[in-house]
Write an enzyme that holds these catalytic residues in place. Structure first.
Site, short mmCIF file in Angstrom:
data_model
loop_
_atom_site.label_atom_id
_atom_site.label_comp_id
_atom_site.label_asym_id
_atom_site.label_seq_id
_atom_site.Cartn_x
_atom_site.Cartn_y
_atom_site.Cartn_z
N ASN A 28 46.69 43.10 42.50
CA ASN A 28 46.41 43.87 43.73
C ASN A 28 45.82 42.89 44.75
O ASN A 28 44.67 42.48 44.62
CB ASN A 28 45.41 44.99 43.39
CG ASN A 28 44.96 45.74 44.63
OD1 ASN A 28 45.52 45.59 45.71
ND2 ASN A 28 43.92 46.56 44.46
N TRP A 29 46.62 42.53 45.75
CA TRP A 29 46.16 41.53 46.73
C TRP A 29 45.22 42.11 47.77
O TRP A 29 44.67 41.36 48.58
CB TRP A 29 47.37 40.89 47.42
CG TRP A 29 48.26 40.09 46.51
CD1 TRP A 29 48.07 39.86 45.16
CD2 TRP A 29 49.47 39.42 46.85
NE1 TRP A 29 49.09 39.09 44.67
CE2 TRP A 29 49.97 38.80 45.68
CE3 TRP A 29 50.19 39.28 48.04
CZ2 TRP A 29 51.15 38.06 45.67
CZ3 TRP A 29 51.37 38.53 48.02
CH2 TRP A 29 51.84 37.94 46.85
N LYS A 30 45.11 43.42 47.80
CA LYS A 30 44.24 44.10 48.79
C LYS A 30 44.57 43.61 50.20
O LYS A 30 45.73 43.35 50.51
CB LYS A 30 42.77 43.90 48.43
CG LYS A 30 42.48 44.21 46.96
CD LYS A 30 41.04 44.28 46.63
CE LYS A 30 40.86 44.46 45.13
NZ LYS A 30 39.49 44.68 44.73
N HIS A 117 42.75 53.94 43.88
CA HIS A 117 41.88 52.77 43.73
C HIS A 117 40.48 53.13 44.26
O HIS A 117 40.34 53.86 45.24
CB HIS A 117 42.45 51.58 44.50
CG HIS A 117 41.76 50.30 44.16
ND1 HIS A 117 40.54 49.96 44.72
CD2 HIS A 117 42.08 49.31 43.30
CE1 HIS A 117 40.16 48.80 44.20
NE2 HIS A 117 41.07 48.38 43.35
N GLU A 119 38.45 51.58 45.99
CA GLU A 119 38.20 51.25 47.41
C GLU A 119 38.79 52.33 48.32
O GLU A 119 38.24 52.62 49.39
CB GLU A 119 38.77 49.86 47.73
CG GLU A 119 37.88 48.77 47.13
CD GLU A 119 38.62 47.50 46.72
OE1 GLU A 119 39.74 47.27 47.19
OE2 GLU A 119 38.06 46.75 45.90
N GLU A 189 39.32 51.21 35.73
CA GLU A 189 38.61 50.18 36.50
C GLU A 189 37.17 50.64 36.77
O GLU A 189 36.93 51.34 37.75
CB GLU A 189 39.33 49.96 37.84
CG GLU A 189 40.75 49.51 37.71
CD GLU A 189 41.20 48.74 38.94
OE1 GLU A 189 41.56 47.57 38.79
OE2 GLU A 189 41.14 49.30 40.05
N GLY A 195 35.38 43.26 41.55
CA GLY A 195 34.97 42.26 42.53
C GLY A 195 33.52 41.81 42.39
O GLY A 195 32.99 41.14 43.27
N SER A 235 37.13 42.34 37.48
CA SER A 235 36.74 40.95 37.22
C SER A 235 37.43 40.36 36.00
O SER A 235 36.82 39.55 35.26
CB SER A 235 35.21 40.84 37.11
OG SER A 235 34.59 41.22 38.33
N GLY A 256 42.43 41.90 40.68
CA GLY A 256 42.17 41.72 42.10
C GLY A 256 42.03 40.25 42.45
O GLY A 256 43.01 39.53 42.65
N GLY A 257 40.80 39.76 42.51
CA GLY A 257 40.50 38.40 42.95
C GLY A 257 41.34 37.32 42.26
O GLY A 257 41.87 36.42 42.91
C1 PEP Z 1 40.79 45.71 41.61
O1 PEP Z 1 40.31 45.84 42.73
O2 PEP Z 1 41.73 46.45 41.22
C2 PEP Z 1 40.23 44.68 40.75
C3 PEP Z 1 40.42 44.76 39.47
O3 PEP Z 1 39.53 43.68 41.39
P1 PEP Z 1 38.84 42.39 40.70
O4 PEP Z 1 39.79 41.87 39.68
O5 PEP Z 1 38.62 41.43 41.82
O6 PEP Z 1 37.57 42.88 40.10
#
Ligand code: PEP
Length: 272
Positions: A28-30, A117, A119, A189, A195, A235, A256-257
Site C-alpha cells: 500500500n503506497w498510500k 484501511h 487511515e 492491521e 507506521g 510495520s 506500508g512503509g
Molecule cells: C498499512 O498502512 O497498511 C501498513 C501496514 O503500514 P506500515 O507497514 O507502514 O505499518
C-alpha cells in the site's frame, strides 16, 4: 473418553488447509511517490520478481495512488505483479468531486481494492456501514476486496480487541454469500502497529488471525474459513516477515512503509 490428537498428526492437516488458500503480499503506497518514482518502483519490483518462483497460489500486488493506476497497470503487463486501488466510492458515477468509482477501476482492469484501511476510518471518518456499501459495490463489479480491520491501542489496552474486530468483520462482511466471500481477503492491521515501527508479535498476530478464521467458520463453515486469506499489516519488514508468515493462520502481509523500496518489498515477498 477424550481423544488427544497429537501435533504431529495435526501438522499435515494444517499444511493442507494452508496450501488451499492464496498467499499474498500487497504493498500500500498510500500518498507517496511522484509519477516517475512510481514507475521506477514498479519496474524494480517486476525485475526482482523475475527471480522469484511464485507458484500457483502466491500473489504480489501493489496499490499505488489512484492517479498512477493506469500507468502502473500498463507497466505490469506480462509480469507477475498485480495492481490494486487504495479506496473507491460506493456509488457508480456522479457528483462526488475527487472520488473514484468501481466502474472506473473495472475499466482499467484493476482487480483489487483496499477497503476499510484505518487511515480512511480515522482521517476520513469512514464507518463500518459505509465500508459495507463499498464492499458490496466492489463485489457487484467482480473486483476483489482487501478488507482491513484492527483495533486502536486504547482498545488493545482494555482487552476488547477480539470483540472490536468481530464487530468490524461482521458488519462489513457477514451479510455476503459464500460465493461473494471468496472474493474477499482480510487484512488484520492493529492500528498501534501501522507506521509506528512497533510490530505485533507473531503470537499476537496468530491469535487474532485464528480468531478471525474461527468467526468465519461459525458464520459460514470450516471449509470456507480455511480458504480465507488473512494478511497481517503493521510495520512488517524483511526482518520480521518470516516469523510472522510462519504462523499457520498468517497468509502474507499488507505492507506500508516497507513497500516503498523495491529491496525491502522483495525481501518480504521472499518470506512468503
Ligand atoms: C498499512 O498502512 O497498511 C501498513 C501496514 O503500514 P506500515 O507497514 O507502514 O505499518
Amino acid at each position: 473418553m477424550q481423544i488427544k490428537v497429537s501435533d504431529t498428526f495435526l501438522q499435515p492437516l494444517i499444511k493442507i488447509n494452508r496450501t488451499m488458500r492464496a498467499k499474498i503480499v500487497a504493498g500500500n503506497w498510500k500518498m507517496n511517490k511522484t509519477a516517475q518514482e512510481a514507475l521506477t518502483l514498479t519496474q524494480e519490483i517486476i525485475e526482482g520478481l523475475k527471480n522469484v518462483e511464485l507458484g500457483a497460489n502466491k500473489q504480489v500486488i501493489v496499490c499505488p495512488p489512484s492517479l498512477y493506476l493506469s500507468s502502473v497497470k500498463n507497466t505490469t503487463e506480462n509480469s507477475k505483479l498485480q495492481v490494486g486501488a487504495q479506496n473507491c466510492h460506493q456509488n457508480d458515477f456522479g457528483a462526488y468531486t475527487g472520488e473514484i468509482s468501481v466502474p472506473m477501476l473495472q475499466s482499467l482492469d484493476i482487480p483489487y481494492v483496499i477497503l476499510g484501511h484505518s487511515e480512511r476510518r480515522t482521517y476520513f471518518g469512514e464507518t463500518d456501514e459505509q465500508i459495507k456499501e463499498k464492499v458490496d459495490k466492489v463485489l457487484a463489479y467482480d473486483l476483489k476486496v482487501i478488507y482491513c480491520c484492527g483495533e486502536l491501542l486504547a482498545v488493545r489496552e482494555t482487552g476488547a480487541y477480539f470483540d472490536l474486530v468481530k464487530q468490524q468483520i461482521s458488519t462489513a462482511l457477514f451479510h455476503l454469500t459464500p460465493t461473494q466471500l471468496q472474493n474477499v481477503v482480510i487484512a488484520y492491521e492493529p492500528v498501534w502497529a501501522i507506521g509506528t515501527g512497533v510490530t505485533a508479535s507473531p503470537e499476537q498476530a496468530e491469535e487474532m488471525h485464528a480468531h478471525i478464521r474461527h468467526l468465519i467458520a461459525e458464520q459460514y463453515n470450516q471449509e470456507i474459513a480455511d480458504q480465507m486469506t488473512i494478511l497481517y499489516g503493521g510495520s512488517c519488514k524483511p526482518s520480521n516477515a518470516a516469523s510472522l508468515f510462519s504462523k499457520p493462520n498468517v497468509d502474507g502481509g499488507l505492507i506500508g512503509g516497507a513497500a516503498l523500496k523495491a529491496d525491502s518489498f522483495l525481501g518480504i515477498i521472499a518470506c512468503m
